[in-house]
Design a protein around this motif. Structure first.
Motif, PDB file in Angstrom:
ATOM      1  N   HIS A  46       2.122   6.260   4.223  1.00 26.61           N
ATOM      2  CA  HIS A  46       1.316   7.063   3.300  1.00 26.61           C
ATOM      3  C   HIS A  46       1.733   8.531   3.284  1.00 26.61           C
ATOM      4  N   GLY A  47       1.044   9.293   2.447  1.00 22.99           N
ATOM      5  CA  GLY A  47       1.318  10.713   2.277  1.00 22.99           C
ATOM      6  C   GLY A  47       0.584  11.618   3.255  1.00 22.99           C
ATOM      7  N   TYR A  48       0.942  12.890   3.190  1.00 23.23           N
ATOM      8  CA  TYR A  48       0.393  13.946   4.040  1.00 23.23           C
ATOM      9  C   TYR A  48      -1.110  14.048   3.849  1.00 23.23           C
ATOM     10  N   LEU A  84       7.819   0.655   1.571  1.00 16.04           N
ATOM     11  CA  LEU A  84       7.128   1.244   0.428  1.00 16.04           C
ATOM     12  C   LEU A  84       6.476   2.517   0.938  1.00 16.04           C
ATOM     13  N   ALA A  85       6.875   3.675   0.397  1.00 14.60           N
ATOM     14  CA  ALA A  85       6.453   4.938   0.983  1.00 14.60           C
ATOM     15  C   ALA A  85       6.100   5.950  -0.100  1.00 14.60           C
ATOM     16  N   TYR A  86       5.127   6.811   0.227  1.00 14.69           N
ATOM     17  CA  TYR A  86       4.681   7.818  -0.718  1.00 14.69           C
ATOM     18  C   TYR A  86       4.641   9.207  -0.067  1.00 14.69           C
ATOM     19  N   SER A  87       5.148  10.200  -0.772  1.00 16.89           N
ATOM     20  CA  SER A  87       5.090  11.611  -0.406  1.00 16.89           C
ATOM     21  C   SER A  87       5.636  11.848   1.004  1.00 16.89           C
ATOM     22  N   LEU A  88       4.826  12.287   1.971  1.00 19.78           N
ATOM     23  CA  LEU A  88       5.327  12.463   3.329  1.00 19.78           C
ATOM     24  C   LEU A  88       5.928  11.156   3.822  1.00 19.78           C
ATOM     25  N   GLY A 138       7.980   7.053  -3.501  1.00 20.68           N
ATOM     26  CA  GLY A 138       7.152   7.663  -4.534  1.00 20.68           C
ATOM     27  C   GLY A 138       6.701   9.037  -4.076  1.00 20.68           C
ATOM     28  N   GLY A 139       6.631   9.982  -4.987  1.00 22.51           N
ATOM     29  CA  GLY A 139       6.105  11.296  -4.674  1.00 22.51           C
ATOM     30  C   GLY A 139       6.966  12.135  -3.744  1.00 22.51           C
TER      31      GLY A 139
END
Length: 185
Positions: A19-21, A87-91, A113-114
């Motif tokens: 996930h993201g930050y 599958l990863a987003y932002s951070l 993503g992101g």
């Protein structure tokens, strides 16, 4: 090594999600229904990054950066996975991109993503990161919010303070500050 929280569901090819930050598995993947839609086709493994969610919070810059990328590989080793889809987003995308540079043979695929990973920060970006880390160490993240704000108009001073308060509720600001300080590494 940090104590990491993760959950898994389903059967099939493994998919590790990061996930993201300032987020967590529950807020990044749970609230939008992503976790509910994948387990029928894949073995979904959702990781709370160190310093986030139910994973251990640490306060030194050295405990983040590359260590976060190695956490993905450590989790794969723990679960005895030779390869996985990521599958990863932002951070999480920055973490996954760095994991790719360390052990590309361990990834069946990579979806970012992101964010896409960085290594060439400008002096101005490094100063902004330092300023944001200092502010986080004092329990606020208004500079980060304003830098990342994509809507128009930007929130006013009172509104951004309230957004900061909400985003930091229940989170370890010192860990988030240390993560910021590790961005370059």
């Amino acid at each position: 090594n940090a104590r990491l929280a993760f959950g898994e569901a389903g059967e099939g090819e493994p998919v590790i999600m990061t996930h993201g930050y300032t987020s967590s598995t529950a807020t990044q993947w749970g609230k939008d229904g992503v976790l509910d839609s994948l387990p029928s086709q894949f073995r979904v493994i959702a990781l709370d990054n160190r310093g986030h969610g139910n994973s251990q919070s640490l306060h030194r810059r050295e405990d983040y950066g590359r260590e976060m990328a190695l956490d993905v590989l450590r989790l794969m080793d723990h679960l005895k996975l030779e390869r996985a889809h990521i599958l990863a987003y932002s951070l999480g995308a920055h973490i996954a991109a760095q994991t790719l540079t360390i052990a590309p043979e361990r990834m069946a695929s990579l979806t970012l993503g992101g964010g896409v990973g960085r290594w060439n920060f400008t002096a101005a970006e490094l100063q902004a990161i330092s300023d944001e880390a200092d502010e986080l160490a004092n329990g606020a993240m208004t500079k980060h919010i304003l830098r990342m704000w994509t809507g128009s108009p930007k929130p006013g001073p009172e509104e951004v303070i309230e957004i900061s308060r909400q985003r930091l509720a229940g989170k370890d600001a010192l860990s988030l500050s240390a993560i910021k300080r590790s961005m370059r590494s």
